[in-house]
Enzyme design. Structure first.
Site, short mmCIF file in Angstrom:
data_model
loop_
_atom_site.label_atom_id
_atom_site.label_comp_id
_atom_site.label_asym_id
_atom_site.label_seq_id
_atom_site.Cartn_x
_atom_site.Cartn_y
_atom_site.Cartn_z
N LYS A 22 0.84 -1.20 0.00
CA LYS A 22 0.00 0.00 0.00
C LYS A 22 0.87 1.25 0.00
O LYS A 22 0.67 2.16 -0.82
CB LYS A 22 -0.88 0.00 1.26
CG LYS A 22 -1.49 1.33 1.61
CD LYS A 22 -2.36 1.25 2.85
CE LYS A 22 -1.66 1.46 4.16
NZ LYS A 22 -1.35 2.85 4.50
N ASN A 23 1.85 1.29 0.92
CA ASN A 23 2.60 2.52 1.11
C ASN A 23 3.60 2.79 -0.01
O ASN A 23 4.21 3.85 -0.05
CB ASN A 23 3.29 2.52 2.48
CG ASN A 23 2.24 2.65 3.59
OD1 ASN A 23 1.09 3.01 3.32
ND2 ASN A 23 2.63 2.36 4.82
N ARG A 92 -4.53 10.39 4.37
CA ARG A 92 -3.48 11.32 4.74
C ARG A 92 -2.36 11.35 3.69
O ARG A 92 -1.77 12.38 3.42
CB ARG A 92 -2.93 10.87 6.10
CG ARG A 92 -2.03 11.84 6.68
CD ARG A 92 -1.50 11.45 8.02
NE ARG A 92 -1.00 12.63 8.67
CZ ARG A 92 0.13 13.20 8.38
NH1 ARG A 92 0.91 12.68 7.47
NH2 ARG A 92 0.51 14.31 8.99
N ASP A 116 -4.13 12.11 13.33
CA ASP A 116 -5.04 10.96 13.16
C ASP A 116 -4.89 10.02 14.34
O ASP A 116 -4.24 10.35 15.34
CB ASP A 116 -4.85 10.27 11.81
CG ASP A 116 -3.50 9.59 11.69
OD1 ASP A 116 -2.81 9.45 12.71
OD2 ASP A 116 -3.16 9.20 10.57
N ASP A 305 4.51 -0.17 12.10
CA ASP A 305 3.24 -0.74 11.64
C ASP A 305 3.04 -2.18 12.08
O ASP A 305 1.95 -2.73 11.96
CB ASP A 305 3.14 -0.64 10.11
CG ASP A 305 2.95 0.79 9.65
OD1 ASP A 305 2.54 1.63 10.48
OD2 ASP A 305 3.22 1.08 8.46
N1 EPU Z 1 6.89 13.87 11.35
C1 EPU Z 1 7.00 15.17 11.75
N2 EPU Z 1 7.11 16.13 10.79
C2 EPU Z 1 7.10 15.84 9.46
C3 EPU Z 1 6.99 14.50 9.06
C4 EPU Z 1 6.88 13.53 10.03
O1 EPU Z 1 7.02 15.48 12.93
O2 EPU Z 1 7.23 16.77 8.65
C5 EPU Z 1 6.79 12.83 12.37
C6 EPU Z 1 5.43 12.14 12.37
O3 EPU Z 1 4.50 12.87 13.13
C7 EPU Z 1 5.77 10.80 12.96
C8 EPU Z 1 7.18 10.54 12.48
O4 EPU Z 1 7.71 11.82 12.08
O5 EPU Z 1 5.76 10.90 14.36
C9 EPU Z 1 7.31 9.58 11.32
O6 EPU Z 1 6.48 9.99 10.26
P1 EPU Z 1 6.75 9.60 8.76
O7 EPU Z 1 6.70 10.85 7.95
O8 EPU Z 1 7.94 8.72 8.64
O9 EPU Z 1 5.47 8.71 8.44
P2 EPU Z 1 4.41 8.90 7.29
O10 EPU Z 1 5.09 9.17 6.01
O11 EPU Z 1 3.35 9.84 7.73
C10 EPU Z 1 4.45 6.40 6.57
C11 EPU Z 1 3.44 5.30 6.41
C12 EPU Z 1 2.97 4.83 7.77
C13 EPU Z 1 4.18 4.32 8.53
C14 EPU Z 1 5.24 5.44 8.64
C15 EPU Z 1 6.51 5.01 9.31
C16 EPU Z 1 2.35 5.86 4.33
C17 EPU Z 1 1.11 6.27 3.64
N3 EPU Z 1 2.30 5.80 5.66
O12 EPU Z 1 3.79 7.45 7.25
O13 EPU Z 1 2.08 3.75 7.54
O14 EPU Z 1 3.78 3.94 9.81
O15 EPU Z 1 5.57 5.91 7.31
O16 EPU Z 1 7.06 3.93 8.67
O17 EPU Z 1 3.35 5.57 3.71
C18 EPU Z 1 0.12 2.45 7.82
O18 EPU Z 1 0.34 1.98 6.69
O19 EPU Z 1 -0.74 1.98 8.58
C19 EPU Z 1 0.92 3.60 8.27
C20 EPU Z 1 0.56 4.36 9.29
#
Ligand code: EPU
Length: 426
Positions: A22-23, A92, A116, A305
């Site tokens: 998915k991601n 998101r 979220d 995850d």
């Molecule tokens: N963060 C910040 N500022 C930013 C970006 C991130 O503070 O500008 C923080 C977030 O709040 C979080 C941490 O950094 O606490 C990590 O966030 P990250 O950006 O790595 O995660 P994401 O891109 O929002 C993706 C996956 C998530 C997965 C995470 C970590 C997708 C759509 N989502 O989220 O997947 O848990 O990376 O590997 O790719 C899921 O599939 O159920 C899911 C939540």
């Protein structure tokens, strides 16, 4: 409202195939925006989030068609630049159109996703990185409004944390920027490597994929391609843990086991036999799992995850496990649901101390997010009686064919629709 009812006591056994991640697929679809013409992405999971991303792209002016595991995206010369809250609140990951739109159109208006169920989830690293590349970014009426009238330019960017989403947005902006961009402390997840591979096939110049330093030499334009998504390591990991928790024997195909190295090592520590080939893994457990400590970290660390699965394993393990979450501040939300199943868990900040029990006890519980939902269903396999998990639309967002896969592995499980209670409807 749909629920999943799962009977405890089954031992999962057999073979299950996982499709694309998915991601990865979601971001590959956004990357299609970077080139005019027809991009095809294969090995795409049939889940709700993909349908929402297809709608995001349609509203940007693309023609999108979905056929089995294939998504075809026809991108116009000038995509529209706005993605509204109606879509972003459902998905998101829609925020990942920000980088490509800025790169292609020099402007973008994307609704701010807000927090979220798993945490507050900021955007500061996305925004600061794009600003360093020359974008002007403001916030108004719940939108992130970005513009780069004279184009983006290469920059040196240091991420405070290896954010997956920020790395992807900056990468997709950098491929069409003027000059060289260096992203330090970049995320190294396999999904990042996958998007780098697709962008490279499109004509981008990227080095360092899978390392903490990505170097991107901007090019003038990219071409559309056909690209196959990598297998879903989180779905594969879910089956691996489910096998260990139910003292089963499950072979998972369609996945590179290197994506799950630490998770599989934890299962070995818990007592499982783990065998791998380049595109499959087998987990076999013939006794009660032993307690094992887990710390979530960015890749190659243990994936956040899979935290609900680690908590599930610890809940039925012999001994006390310490589970530490380092990525999301709200990831422990589902622990009160695990407590309803009789799990003995005490949380303190981002740590959870889990005292394993021989059996859990069935109860009605509620899925709070995708991974918690899957984790609760699997925990239900280790509970006496029938566990009913509600709000399973969360599970639909990440696990294609979850119930039929469980059934094929020997679980007694059904999905049902619960009509609204007339006492609570006007
Ligand atoms: N963060 C910040 N500022 C930013 C970006 C991130 O503070 O500008 C923080 C977030 O709040 C979080 C941490 O950094 O606490 C990590 O966030 P990250 O950006 O790595 O995660 P994401 O891109 O929002 C993706 C996956 C998530 C997965 C995470 C970590 C997708 C759509 N989502 O989220 O997947 O848990 O990376 O590997 O790719 C899921 O599939 O159920 C899911 C939540």
């Amino acid at each position: 409202m749909d629920v999943i009812r799962v009977s405890g006591g089954a031992r999962l056994a057999g073979e299950v195939h996982v499709v694309g991640a998915k991601n990865s697929s979601l971001k590959l679809m956004a990357a299609a925006l970077l080139a005019e013409g027809r991009t095809t992405i294969t090995n795409v999971p049939r889940i709700t989030d993909i349908l929402i991303m297809a709608e995001v792209l349609r509203r940007l002016g693309c023609e999108v068609s979905l056929d089995r595991d294939q998504v075809t995206i026809d991108v116009p010369a000038e995509p529209r630049v706005e993605t509204d809250y109606d879509l972003v609140r459902r998905l998101r990951a829609s925020i990942c159109v920000l980088g490509p739109l800025l790169a292609r159109r020099g402007q973008a208006r994307v609704a701010h996703p807000g927090g979220d169920a798993i945490g507050s989830r900021g955007l500061d690293m996305h925004i600061h990185g794009l600003e360093r590349m020359g974008a002007e970014i403001t916030g108004e009426h719940g939108y992130v409004i970005a513009s780069a009238p004279s184009g983006l330019r290469g920059a040196s960017i240091w991420l405070d944390f290896p954010s997956v989403g920020a790395t992807e947005n900056l990468l997709m902006a950098a491929v069409l920027a003027k000059g060289t961009t260096e992203i330090d402390n970049a995320a190294r997840e396999p999904e990042i490597v996958d998007i780098c591979r697709m962008l490279t096939e499109m004509g981008a110049q990227i080095s360092g994929a899978g390392t903490p330093t990505l170097v991107v030499d901007g090019v003038d334009e990219l071409r559309p391609v056909t690209h196959a998504t990598i297998g879903d390591r989180i779905v594969a990991g879910t089956w691996a843990f489910a096998a260990a928790m139910t003292r089963g024997d499950v072979t998972v195909t369609g996945i590179d086991p290197m994506f799950l190295e630490i998770a599989l090592d934890k299962l070995v520590t818990a007592g499982a036999l783990v065998q791998t080939t380049p595109d499959s893994l087998r987990v076999c457990m013939d006794r009660r799992p032993s307690a094992v400590d887990v710390v979530t970290l960015p890749f190659p660390g243990f994936a956040t995850d899979l935290l609900p699965m680690a908590v599930g394993l610890a809940s039925v393990a012999d001994g006390v496990s310490l589970i530490t979450e380092n990525i999301f501040d709200g990831r422990f939300m589902f622990i009160s649901e695990m407590a309803r199943l009789g799990a003995d868990i005490r949380t303190e900040g981002h740590h959870a101390v889990v005292r394993g029990r021989e059996r859990l006890s069935s109860a009605p519980v509620r899925a709070t997010d995708i991974r918690a939902g899957a984790g609760l269903v699997v925990a239900g396999l280790c509970a006496d009686g029938v566990t009913e998990v509600s709000h399973v639309n969360h599970i639909d967002r990440g696990y294609p064919d979850f119930v039929s896969d469980l059934r094929s592995l020997g679980a007694t499980v059904e999905r049902a629709t619960i009509p609204d209670d007339p006492a609570f409807t006007f």
